[in-house]
Each structure stands twice: as C-alpha cells, then as structure tokens.
Write an enzyme that holds these catalytic residues in place. Structure first.
Site, PDB file in Angstrom:
ATOM      1  N   ASP A  13       6.349   3.685  -4.706  1.00  0.00           N
ATOM      2  CA  ASP A  13       4.896   3.776  -4.493  1.00  0.00           C
ATOM      3  C   ASP A  13       4.140   4.190  -5.750  1.00  0.00           C
ATOM      4  O   ASP A  13       3.018   4.681  -5.674  1.00  0.00           O
ATOM      5  CB  ASP A  13       4.543   4.773  -3.366  1.00  0.00           C
ATOM      6  CG  ASP A  13       5.309   4.541  -2.082  1.00  0.00           C
ATOM      7  OD1 ASP A  13       5.555   3.371  -1.762  1.00  0.00           O
ATOM      8  OD2 ASP A  13       5.662   5.523  -1.416  1.00  0.00           O
ATOM      9  N   HIS A  43       5.452  -4.513  -3.287  1.00  0.00           N
ATOM     10  CA  HIS A  43       4.633  -4.283  -4.474  1.00  0.00           C
ATOM     11  C   HIS A  43       3.263  -4.920  -4.255  1.00  0.00           C
ATOM     12  O   HIS A  43       3.167  -6.061  -3.811  1.00  0.00           O
ATOM     13  CB  HIS A  43       5.313  -4.855  -5.709  1.00  0.00           C
ATOM     14  CG  HIS A  43       6.537  -4.094  -6.110  1.00  0.00           C
ATOM     15  ND1 HIS A  43       7.328  -4.449  -7.184  1.00  0.00           N
ATOM     16  CD2 HIS A  43       7.088  -2.976  -5.593  1.00  0.00           C
ATOM     17  CE1 HIS A  43       8.321  -3.576  -7.303  1.00  0.00           C
ATOM     18  NE2 HIS A  43       8.204  -2.695  -6.347  1.00  0.00           N
TER      19      HIS A  43
END
Length: 332
Positions: A13, A43
């Site tokens: 993240d 992503h």
C-alpha cells in the site's frame, strides 16, 4: 536504469503503482516486468481523471511502447489477466512466463478458510494455497492453459536479452518488505519473499544485472489484515489525519501509524536501496497538493523529507504529491 527494481518498504500500500506508472511514462522503458506473489496485490494509479487498478499486469500499461511481462515466480489468475489485457488493449505486448503457476477455484476456496482469511487476514485470492501446491509440485503452469497460449514465452530470456542490449527495464515488486514470508512478522505475511532479491529471482535476473533499487515508502504507514503495527492509531484519529484508507483488492479498511524510521532503515538494508520514493506527502501536508518542484514545497514538508533522508542516508528521488500520475517531484 537501464535496470531499476522497485519494491515496497513497509506492508504494501505504499503507492508503488503510481510510481511505476510515472516512470513508465517518463523514462519510456522497453520492458516493465512484474514479480511478486500474484493477484492478491492491487496497484492503483490515475491519469487524466481516470483511475486504473491492476492486479496482474505491470503498472506501465498506459505506455503503448512498453512490453508488459510477468515473471515465472508470479501466480496468475487467467480471468483477471485477460480482463486487464483488454483494458489496456495490450494483446500484442503482454507476455507471461511459461512457468507461472495458475490459481484455480479450489485455491480461492481454501484461502477463504478460518486460518488464512480469518486469523491471518489474507485477501482470499488463492495465492497462499497455490504457492503451497507449487511447493508440492502439483500446480498447473501457464504453459498448460489454452487461453494463455498467445502470451506465453520465456520471460527471463526476454529480460536478460533486453539488458544485454542496454534497453531500459523496469522491474515491479508487489506487497512490501514486512509482508515477506522470510523477513516479515510471521505468520502475518504473504506466501513468499517479496524483497528486491526475491523479485529478481521471480523474473530470472541475477543481482549484477540490477543498476538501482528504489524502495517506496508512504509518508505514513498503513497495513491491511492481521499482525503487529507499531504506534497504530485509532480509526477516529486516522480519519482526522486523512489517513483512513481501504485496500484496493479487498476493500478492507487499512490500519494506520506514523512513519516508522526503524522499519525503513531495516528495509533499506535488506533491499540494498540506492534511492527511495515517498508518496502521499500531500496527505501529510495538504499545501503540497500537486506541487511538482521541490523548491515550491512548504518548509515543513521539506523538513519532513530531509528528516527521512537524514535518518535513512538515501535520497528521496521521487515524491508523490497527489493522485494523478504526474503529481510527482522528480529529483533524479
């Protein structure tokens, strides 16, 4: 470059997708190749107001001149991959290594059990059970899947050939250093190593082929699922600071904490970082939003970056200041 490896420094993240997408546009690499686990890593990047989420292809899909490769160490869900190929109209430039393992429905079902999904907090995408079957030598390979036949090749050969001809290659890692099966807080980890060395192994390049290792950090720390998180703040405090986020694969709420210098120092050592990126500086300092020149950052934001550089001993070459692909301060 010509060979830049990008990995996450915390628990995933960190904004690797945005950084890879920016580099693909700015540096125009011949190849972007994805290592890591598989579709359990999402992503995200945005361009011209449109948000893109990829779980199988490298985050370089918007550059039509870049070939999109998936290394042998990666697990593939064919349905997800084919949707992403269609999204980027990338039929003629997507290649999957013949040795990629295939996630079946049975793996997904096993991943949703009490231990993995309930206790560990996995994404339920089947990657852990599939990697277990890979170790048992019972997993189906990409070369055995008819619908992938147009995309199968020897990715290691392609990447090494490109490097031997001095072409630019962008290597994309997934997850983060502290989700590594070997270096994270076991058992709250992913099902393989995802440090820079592991990512290189996934795609089949030796360490002497790597020119730079870029470790990506967010300006604060977030984590999805179980496991320790030093100095974790409450949901209420995260909301107040603008740190309340949700995972791109599962939609689960991310836990949050301030930037962890000790973890970052260790991640830099493990990955042999030659440069770092810091994303979401605009969340920490709203006055930074969309700033693209370092000198135009507010003084407190510059001090924050300089504190990180001073503690880690590595330059922050890329700084994210907004959601758009081009909201980056490039100090390379």
């Amino acid at each position: 470059m010509p060979c830049l490896v990008t990995v996450g420094g915390f628990f995933g993240d960190e904004g690797k997708g945005k950084i890879i997408a920016y580099l693909a546009k700015k540096d125009n690499p011949s190849i972007a190749v994805r290592g890591g686990v598989g579709p359990n890593a999402g992503h995200t990047f945005a361009h011209e107001g449109k948000e893109y989420k990829v779980r199988m292809l490298p985050s370089a899909g918007l550059n039509p001149a870049t070939r999109l490769l998936i290394g042998a160490g990666v697990l593939v869900n064919p349905q997800i991959l084919l949707k992403e190929i269609a999204m980027f109209q990338a039929d003629d430039r997507t290649y999957v290594d013949a040795q990629c393992g295939i996630i079946e429905q049975a793996h997904i079902d096993r991943d949703k059990g009490e231990h993995l999904n309930g206790k560990i907090g996995t994404t339920g995408t089947g990657t852990g059970p599939a990697n277990a079957d890979r170790a048992l030598r019972t997993l189906r390979m990409a070369r055995d899947v008819p619908e992938l036949s147009l995309y199968v090749e020897d990715v290691s050969n392609s990447v090494n050939y490109a490097l031997e001809n001095n072409e630019k290659v962008l290597v994309e890692g997934t997850q983060g250093t502290y989700l590594s099966l070997f270096h994270g807080g076991y058992p709250f980890v992913t099902s393989k190593d995802v440090t820079a060395s592991g990512i290189c192994s996934d795609i089949g390049i030796g360490p002497k082929k790597v020119d730079d290792v870029l470790v990506v950090y967010k300006a604060y720390v977030t984590r999805v699922g179980g496991g320790p998180l030093q100095n974790e703040i409450s949901e209420e405090e995260a909301k107040k600071r603008g740190w309340l986020e949700f995972g791109s694969v599962t939609g689960r709420q991310r836990r949050a904490a301030p930037f962890d210098f000790d973890l970052a120092k260790k991640a830099n050592r493990i990955n042999s970082a030659t440069q770092i990126a810091v994303t979401k500086l605009d969340v920490m300092f709203p006055a930074c939003a969309r700033v693209r020149q370092y000198e135009k950052l507010p003084a407190d934001a510059r001090r924050y970056i300089e504190d990180i550089e001073g503690e880690l001993g590595v330059k922050a070459t890329l700084i994210g200041t907004g959601p758009e692909l081009d909201d980056v301060i490039d100090r390379r």
